[in-house]
Write a protein that holds these residues in place. Sequence first.
Motif, short mmCIF file in Angstrom:
data_model
loop_
_atom_site.label_atom_id
_atom_site.label_comp_id
_atom_site.label_asym_id
_atom_site.label_seq_id
_atom_site.Cartn_x
_atom_site.Cartn_y
_atom_site.Cartn_z
N ALA A 40 36.57 37.15 37.64
CA ALA A 40 35.98 36.05 37.24
C ALA A 40 34.77 36.37 36.47
O ALA A 40 33.70 37.10 36.59
CB ALA A 40 35.55 35.14 38.29
N LEU A 41 34.99 35.78 35.05
CA LEU A 41 33.91 36.06 33.95
C LEU A 41 33.44 34.78 33.44
O LEU A 41 34.21 33.74 33.41
CB LEU A 41 34.47 36.84 32.83
CG LEU A 41 34.82 38.39 32.98
CD1 LEU A 41 35.69 38.91 33.95
CD2 LEU A 41 35.49 38.76 31.45
N ASP A 42 31.98 34.84 33.31
CA ASP A 42 31.49 33.51 32.55
C ASP A 42 32.00 33.30 31.04
O ASP A 42 32.82 34.25 30.53
CB ASP A 42 29.92 33.42 32.71
CG ASP A 42 29.37 34.52 31.85
OD1 ASP A 42 29.78 35.24 30.88
OD2 ASP A 42 28.00 34.72 32.25
N ALA A 43 31.44 32.34 30.57
CA ALA A 43 31.89 32.10 29.23
C ALA A 43 31.53 33.49 28.10
O ALA A 43 32.37 33.56 27.09
CB ALA A 43 31.47 30.89 28.70
N ASP A 44 30.42 34.05 28.32
CA ASP A 44 30.23 35.10 27.70
C ASP A 44 30.60 36.56 27.97
O ASP A 44 30.33 37.45 27.22
CB ASP A 44 28.55 35.40 27.64
CG ASP A 44 27.92 34.07 27.11
OD1 ASP A 44 28.65 33.45 26.06
OD2 ASP A 44 26.94 33.63 27.44
N GLY A 45 31.52 36.31 28.88
CA GLY A 45 32.41 37.63 29.56
C GLY A 45 31.75 38.63 30.63
O GLY A 45 32.00 39.69 31.19
N ARG A 46 30.25 37.86 31.14
CA ARG A 46 29.81 38.58 32.19
C ARG A 46 30.56 38.41 33.59
O ARG A 46 30.72 37.24 33.98
CB ARG A 46 28.25 38.07 32.54
CG ARG A 46 27.56 38.24 31.14
CD ARG A 46 25.91 37.83 31.60
NE ARG A 46 25.79 36.78 31.76
CZ ARG A 46 25.66 35.79 30.40
NH1 ARG A 46 25.26 36.58 29.33
NH2 ARG A 46 25.16 34.42 30.45
N ILE A 47 30.74 39.40 34.45
CA ILE A 47 31.44 39.58 35.67
C ILE A 47 30.74 38.72 36.89
O ILE A 47 29.72 39.11 36.86
CB ILE A 47 32.01 40.83 36.06
CG1 ILE A 47 32.69 41.41 35.12
CG2 ILE A 47 32.82 40.78 37.38
CD1 ILE A 47 33.39 42.74 35.24
N GLU A 48 31.34 37.56 37.32
CA GLU A 48 30.45 36.97 38.33
C GLU A 48 31.11 37.27 39.79
O GLU A 48 30.28 37.23 40.77
CB GLU A 48 30.73 35.46 38.15
CG GLU A 48 30.08 35.13 36.70
CD GLU A 48 30.28 33.57 36.40
OE1 GLU A 48 29.37 32.92 35.86
OE2 GLU A 48 31.41 33.04 36.98
N ARG A 49 32.45 37.51 39.76
CA ARG A 49 33.07 37.73 41.06
C ARG A 49 34.21 38.71 40.79
O ARG A 49 34.71 38.57 39.88
CB ARG A 49 33.03 36.65 42.23
CG ARG A 49 34.13 35.63 41.56
CD ARG A 49 34.33 34.44 42.58
NE ARG A 49 35.08 34.81 43.78
CZ ARG A 49 35.56 34.10 44.50
NH1 ARG A 49 35.31 32.73 44.46
NH2 ARG A 49 36.12 34.71 45.60
#
Length: 329
Positions: A40-49
Amino acid sequence: MDAVWGRPAREPGAGWAVVDVETSGFRPGQARVLSIAALALDADGRIERSVSSLLNPGTDPGPTHVHGLTAEMLAGQPQFAEVVGEVAELLAGRTLVAHNVAFDYTFLAAEAEMAGAELPVDAVMCTVELSRRLDLGLENLRLETLARHWRVTQTRAHDALDDARVLAGVLVPSLERARERDVWLPVRPVTRRMWPNGRITHEELRPLKALASRMPCRYLNPGRYQRGRPLVQGMRVALSAECTRTHEELVERILHAGLAYSDVVDTHTSLVVCNADAPEQGKGYQARELGVPTVSDEQFLACVDRVVGGTGIEDFVDPGSTGAQISLF
């Protein structure tokens, strides 16, 4: 069809779910998923889970020489039904992303169907198509080639978790380049369709041009495009081979603007997008023969955001006298 096709890269989204699966074959519903990884990535591509697991398919694992998974390795692993809840929670509200997304998504949807579950996915995006639009100048668009181009380390090809991690690394600079070049993202709507034999299909994942040519336009065709004047909703637009932007992206812009895509050039065609000044074959040549105006793809993109409203088919009123009787025979 009212679904939204494509999205401007500069438009913020709700996040991404990068997915990769390894399977025992190529036919969803017959072959099974052996391994899944979802980030799961946020809108900027950072992995959240993340969710990652080997799976016990209850069948022969197929080409072990490709994915490296044996029946012994999978025997004690959970079945898809045991992880589908966690996968669905990760996917909810995000655009599913995969490298050749039609493959990964149809396998996931088939597995969910067999598990008596439904995936909360409304849209998907293929990174093969996205990369094609970015004009990277590469010999091919395989994941390993893109990883080298974007300097993303790949340690185990055909390992679901490593492939998903690599794809997430490729996605971030790809999105940035798309924003810089004002490229639309190939986001596709998806719905589930169950055939009587139980086989799941996803009509929306077929090539967009094939679908768009059959989509009815909500506006009447106002006729030929006139240079110096705006495009009008309902105009029929055809694409020649001589375009620098991909046809898929141009079709998205056509549909979004309320224009009609046509895969043929005839007397009803309003405009042909063609970069050649004097084409000797194809749709550009046919347009010249029929007197249909042509513009380059960059000229078309400069006009398509300023399309003026057309006459809706549902709003069209027959000019005949009100209450006049019409004979059918």
